[in-house]
Scaffold this active site. Structure first.
Site, short mmCIF file in Angstrom:
data_model
loop_
_atom_site.label_atom_id
_atom_site.label_comp_id
_atom_site.label_asym_id
_atom_site.label_seq_id
_atom_site.Cartn_x
_atom_site.Cartn_y
_atom_site.Cartn_z
N HIS A 148 -19.53 -77.14 33.37
CA HIS A 148 -18.65 -75.97 33.45
C HIS A 148 -17.21 -76.40 33.69
O HIS A 148 -16.93 -77.12 34.65
CB HIS A 148 -19.14 -75.03 34.55
CG HIS A 148 -20.37 -74.30 34.14
ND1 HIS A 148 -21.63 -74.79 34.39
CD2 HIS A 148 -20.53 -73.15 33.43
CE1 HIS A 148 -22.53 -73.95 33.86
NE2 HIS A 148 -21.89 -72.96 33.27
N ALA A 173 -10.41 -85.00 37.48
CA ALA A 173 -11.72 -84.94 36.82
C ALA A 173 -11.56 -84.33 35.44
O ALA A 173 -10.64 -83.56 35.19
CB ALA A 173 -12.69 -84.10 37.65
C1 LIG Z 1 -24.58 -82.04 33.41
C2 LIG Z 1 -23.45 -81.64 34.29
C3 LIG Z 1 -23.69 -80.79 35.36
C4 LIG Z 1 -22.66 -80.44 36.24
N1 LIG Z 1 -22.94 -79.66 37.33
C5 LIG Z 1 -21.98 -79.48 38.27
C6 LIG Z 1 -22.30 -78.83 39.51
O1 LIG Z 1 -23.42 -78.38 39.74
N2 LIG Z 1 -21.31 -78.72 40.44
C7 LIG Z 1 -20.03 -79.22 40.21
O2 LIG Z 1 -19.19 -79.11 41.11
N3 LIG Z 1 -19.70 -79.80 39.05
C8 LIG Z 1 -20.64 -79.96 38.08
N4 LIG Z 1 -20.32 -80.59 36.91
C9 LIG Z 1 -18.91 -81.00 36.66
C10 LIG Z 1 -18.63 -82.38 37.24
O3 LIG Z 1 -18.60 -82.30 38.64
C11 LIG Z 1 -17.27 -82.92 36.76
O4 LIG Z 1 -16.24 -82.06 37.14
C12 LIG Z 1 -17.17 -83.15 35.27
O5 LIG Z 1 -18.35 -83.73 34.78
C13 LIG Z 1 -15.98 -84.07 35.01
O6 LIG Z 1 -15.80 -84.32 33.66
P1 LIG Z 1 -16.48 -85.57 32.89
O7 LIG Z 1 -17.84 -85.10 32.55
O8 LIG Z 1 -15.60 -85.78 31.72
O9 LIG Z 1 -16.48 -86.74 33.82
C14 LIG Z 1 -21.33 -80.91 36.01
C15 LIG Z 1 -21.09 -81.75 34.90
C16 LIG Z 1 -22.12 -82.11 34.04
C17 LIG Z 1 -21.82 -83.03 32.89
#
Ligand SMILES: Cc1cc2nc3c(=O)[nH]c(=O)nc-3n(C[C@H](O)[C@H](O)[C@H](O)COP(=O)(O)O)c2cc1C
Length: 327
Positions: A148, A173
């Site tokens: 998200h 991020a």
């Molecule tokens: C599969 C998946 C599930 C995620 N679930 C959460 C979550 O439950 N809580 C949250 O704070 N961020 C969640 N995120 C976002 C990540 O914390 C992070 O902000 C994001 O992956 C950063 O971008 P990147 O994928 O390019 O590293 C999720 C990301 C992915 C890929």
């Protein structure tokens, strides 16, 4: 070695954090990141108190290093939140509150339990709201990231958030996967990075091997921001859509979201089956554009060490190659 003030604040060696990613994190992954000197975080979304206690015990059996517990504020269960605080993690990692939700009560209770508080925001106003409510660190998350995300890209968002919430420190991020990303984040005024997608393609990640391979195979151009996974799950997410792999599942429903709303139960059970069997065409795979920078599935601790080393090399040697003259 690159150290920034957040390393002291969080008692970690490298300014590199794992995003708590719901069921895509596991105790082994969290422990591996923390053991390597980063900050691991366990996604507690949809976990009941017993599961949180078991998983935290499993992390603590692996490492005495600090780690965080992640909660999606718009959908947080009181009993799970209270159980998490009782376990006194070093960090409570929050994200995605509803606009009218009071943040301070969650932050104050976390501080009272001895935890540091981080809050992830995809927009400046949201970051300022969290800083005013007492967050110790803001995570500025750009739309390039997996899962998200909001609509603002990391490049403009991060320095805007840095300026808006100063002196509260910021982690960057969304789209960061290597040492070059860490250096760029520092140049934008952040004090480190938080990574999601990069840590999904690791040995300790709980994803099905086919999903890990799909990230490795991606050139980064095959993701799409859409509300389709949330419609299937029956969720209304405040301030975000999902960035995931543009596969058959997404393509089938794109432009036909109304039909998905009507066929939701059937679609959801097919999704679950696809996820379990590792069907990368029919299962949803949240991943960021930085998938195009990911070419292997190493242990998570190696990722932390690699990013720290590469960033250090760029800062001490590489960058000066391009600077002709500094007055
Ligand atoms: C599969 C998946 C599930 C995620 N679930 C959460 C979550 O439950 N809580 C949250 O704070 N961020 C969640 N995120 C976002 C990540 O914390 C992070 O902000 C994001 O992956 C950063 O971008 P990147 O994928 O390019 O590293 C999720 C990301 C992915 C890929």
């Amino acid at each position: 070695m690159i150290r920034t003030p957040v390393c002291d604040l969080l008692d970690i060696e490298h300014p590199i954090a794992l995003g708590g990613m719901g069921s895509a994190t596991s105790p082994m992954l969290v422990a591996a990141v923390s053991r390597a000197g980063g900050l691991g975080a366990l996604g507690c979304h949809y976990l009941v108190p017993e599961q949180i206690r078991d998983r935290v015990a499993a992390i603590r059996a692996e490492t005495i290093k600090p780690f965080g517990l992640n909660f999606l504020l718009f959908d947080t269960r009181e009993d799970s939140f209270a159980a998490a605080l009782d376990l006194r993690p070093s960090v409570m990692q929050f994200a995605w509150a509803r606009p009218e939700q009071e943040l301070k009560v969650f932050f104050d209770r976390s501080h009272d339990a001895g935890c540091k508080v981080t809050y992830m925001a995809g927009a400046v106003e949201e970051a300022v709201r969290a800083a005013k409510a007492g967050a110790d660190i803001i995570i500025a998350q750009g739309t390039e990231g997996g899962g998200h995300v909001g609509w603002m890209a990391s490049m403009p968002l991060i320095p805007m958030v840095v300026d808006a919430v100063a002196p509260v420190p910021v982690l960057a991020a969304g789209g960061f996967a290597d040492g070059r990303g860490l250096v760029a984040a520092l140049a934008l005024g952040a004090q480190g990075v938080l990574l999601g997608t990069r840590f999904l393609a690791t040995v300790e990640s709980p994803l099905h091997p086919n999903f890990k391979q799909a990230i490795v195979d991606s050139d980064g151009h095959d993701t799409q921001l859409s509300e389709i996974p949330d419609i299937a799950a029956g969720l209304v997410w405040p301030g975000a859509m999902t960035r995931s792999r543009r596969n058959h599942f997404i393509e089938r429903w794109a432009g036909r979201e109304w039909a998905l709303r009507q066929a939701r139960a059937e679609a959801m059970s097919k999704l679950r089956a696809a996820r379990e069997s590792g069907d990368v065409d029919e299962g949803p795979l949240s991943m960021g554009q930085d998938s195009g920078l990911i070419h292997d599935v190493p242990p998570a601790g190696e990722i932390v060490a690699r990013i720290a080393k590469e960033a250090e090399e760029i800062l001490t040697r590489g960058l000066s190659r391009y600077v002709v003259k500094v007055h």
